[in-house]
Design a protein around this motif. Structure first.
Motif, mmCIF file in Angstrom:
data_model
loop_
_atom_site.group_PDB
_atom_site.id
_atom_site.type_symbol
_atom_site.label_atom_id
_atom_site.label_comp_id
_atom_site.label_asym_id
_atom_site.label_seq_id
_atom_site.Cartn_x
_atom_site.Cartn_y
_atom_site.Cartn_z
ATOM 1 N N ILE A 74 0.848 -1.195 0.000
ATOM 2 C CA ILE A 74 0.000 0.000 0.000
ATOM 3 C C ILE A 74 0.884 1.246 0.000
ATOM 4 O O ILE A 74 0.647 2.197 -0.750
ATOM 5 N N ARG A 113 2.421 2.023 -3.205
ATOM 6 C CA ARG A 113 1.420 2.212 -4.262
ATOM 7 C C ARG A 113 1.698 1.272 -5.434
ATOM 8 O O ARG A 113 1.710 1.671 -6.603
ATOM 9 N N TYR A 166 -8.049 6.719 4.992
ATOM 10 C CA TYR A 166 -7.130 7.615 4.308
ATOM 11 C C TYR A 166 -7.214 8.972 4.983
ATOM 12 O O TYR A 166 -8.262 9.382 5.462
#
Length: 125
Positions: A45, A48, A80
Protein backbone atom coordinates in the motif's frame (compact mmCIF):
# COMPACT_ATOMS: atom_id res chain seq x y z
CA UNK A 1 -5.21 9.56 21.47
CA UNK A 2 -2.00 10.09 19.53
CA UNK A 3 -1.11 9.36 15.92
CA UNK A 4 2.17 7.52 15.49
CA UNK A 5 4.20 7.52 12.28
CA UNK A 6 5.26 3.97 11.44
CA UNK A 7 8.92 4.54 10.67
CA UNK A 8 9.32 1.69 8.18
CA UNK A 9 6.75 3.33 5.86
CA UNK A 10 6.60 6.74 4.24
CA UNK A 11 2.84 7.30 4.40
CA UNK A 12 1.39 4.99 7.06
CA UNK A 13 0.43 5.99 10.58
CA UNK A 14 -1.49 4.34 13.40
CA UNK A 15 -3.38 5.35 16.49
CA UNK A 16 -1.28 4.74 19.57
CA UNK A 17 -3.33 1.71 20.73
CA UNK A 18 -3.28 -0.13 17.37
CA UNK A 19 -0.13 -2.21 17.96
CA UNK A 20 -1.38 -3.45 21.33
CA UNK A 21 -4.75 -4.43 19.82
CA UNK A 22 -3.11 -6.22 16.91
CA UNK A 23 -0.68 -8.15 19.11
CA UNK A 24 -3.47 -9.03 21.54
CA UNK A 25 -5.35 -10.98 18.87
CA UNK A 26 -2.75 -13.72 18.54
CA UNK A 27 -0.85 -16.14 20.72
CA UNK A 28 2.92 -15.91 20.68
CA UNK A 29 3.28 -18.85 18.29
CA UNK A 30 1.26 -17.19 15.51
CA UNK A 31 1.98 -13.49 16.11
CA UNK A 32 5.05 -13.29 13.85
CA UNK A 33 3.17 -14.84 10.91
CA UNK A 34 0.43 -12.20 11.15
CA UNK A 35 2.88 -9.37 11.73
CA UNK A 36 4.73 -10.44 8.56
CA UNK A 37 1.42 -10.58 6.63
CA UNK A 38 0.42 -7.08 7.77
CA UNK A 39 3.89 -5.70 7.06
CA UNK A 40 3.82 -7.04 3.47
CA UNK A 41 0.36 -5.59 2.84
CA UNK A 42 1.28 -2.21 4.30
CA UNK A 43 4.48 -2.10 2.26
CA UNK A 44 2.49 -2.72 -0.94
CA UNK A 45 0.00 0.00 0.00
CA UNK A 46 2.79 2.40 0.99
CA UNK A 47 4.66 1.86 -2.26
CA UNK A 48 1.42 2.21 -4.26
CA UNK A 49 2.25 -0.97 -6.12
CA UNK A 50 0.44 -1.76 -9.32
CA UNK A 51 -0.81 -5.03 -7.87
CA UNK A 52 -4.01 -3.89 -6.20
CA UNK A 53 -4.59 -4.57 -2.55
CA UNK A 54 -8.11 -5.72 -1.91
CA UNK A 55 -9.53 -3.21 0.54
CA UNK A 56 -13.12 -3.70 1.61
CA UNK A 57 -14.96 -0.38 1.76
CA UNK A 58 -16.92 -0.31 5.01
CA UNK A 59 -18.16 3.28 5.08
CA UNK A 60 -17.27 6.37 3.06
CA UNK A 61 -14.22 6.80 5.33
CA UNK A 62 -13.30 3.29 6.50
CA UNK A 63 -11.64 0.37 4.77
CA UNK A 64 -10.77 -3.12 5.96
CA UNK A 65 -7.90 -5.49 5.23
CA UNK A 66 -8.25 -9.17 6.05
CA UNK A 67 -6.02 -12.20 5.92
CA UNK A 68 -7.60 -14.33 3.17
CA UNK A 69 -6.57 -17.75 4.45
CA UNK A 70 -6.86 -17.59 8.18
CA UNK A 71 -9.10 -19.45 10.60
CA UNK A 72 -8.93 -16.59 13.12
CA UNK A 73 -10.09 -14.03 10.49
CA UNK A 74 -8.11 -10.94 11.60
CA UNK A 75 -9.30 -7.55 10.37
CA UNK A 76 -7.50 -4.24 10.25
CA UNK A 77 -9.59 -1.11 9.80
CA UNK A 78 -7.94 1.94 8.27
CA UNK A 79 -8.78 5.32 6.80
CA UNK A 80 -7.13 7.62 4.31
CA UNK A 81 -6.08 11.01 5.60
CA UNK A 82 -4.55 14.16 4.16
CA UNK A 83 -6.62 13.84 0.96
CA UNK A 84 -5.51 10.26 0.36
CA UNK A 85 -1.78 10.87 0.75
CA UNK A 86 -1.49 8.93 4.01
CA UNK A 87 -3.19 6.03 5.76
CA UNK A 88 -3.98 5.59 9.43
CA UNK A 89 -4.52 2.20 11.06
CA UNK A 90 -7.43 2.63 13.44
CA UNK A 91 -8.21 -0.76 14.97
CA UNK A 92 -7.66 -4.50 14.70
CA UNK A 93 -10.00 -7.31 15.70
CA UNK A 94 -10.94 -10.91 14.98
CA UNK A 95 -14.16 -11.28 13.07
CA UNK A 96 -16.00 -14.28 14.42
CA UNK A 97 -19.53 -12.89 14.15
CA UNK A 98 -21.25 -9.97 12.43
CA UNK A 99 -21.40 -8.18 15.77
CA UNK A 100 -17.58 -8.29 15.98
CA UNK A 101 -17.48 -6.41 12.69
CA UNK A 102 -20.02 -3.85 13.88
CA UNK A 103 -18.03 -3.27 17.08
CA UNK A 104 -14.81 -2.83 15.09
CA UNK A 105 -16.45 -0.30 12.77
CA UNK A 106 -17.95 1.57 15.73
CA UNK A 107 -14.55 1.67 17.47
CA UNK A 108 -12.86 2.99 14.30
CA UNK A 109 -15.58 5.62 13.80
CA UNK A 110 -15.15 6.74 17.41
CA UNK A 111 -11.42 7.10 16.90
CA UNK A 112 -11.90 9.11 13.70
CA UNK A 113 -14.31 11.38 15.53
CA UNK A 114 -11.85 11.85 18.38
CA UNK A 115 -8.99 12.58 15.97
CA UNK A 116 -11.08 15.11 14.05
CA UNK A 117 -11.94 16.88 17.29
CA UNK A 118 -8.28 17.05 18.28
CA UNK A 119 -6.84 19.55 15.83
CA UNK A 120 -3.31 19.29 17.26
CA UNK A 121 -2.38 16.38 14.97
CA UNK A 122 -2.38 18.46 11.81
CA UNK A 123 -3.81 15.60 9.71
CA UNK A 124 -7.19 15.65 8.00
CA UNK A 125 -9.18 12.45 7.79
Amino acid sequence: MDILKLRQYSSIYSVDCFAKEFKGMFDTSSLKRYQDWLSKILFRIDERERIPIKLEKLTPELYSIRHPRSKCNPRVVLAYMDSGKNIILLTAFKEKTASDYRLGIDRANGRIKQLKEDSSHGHKI
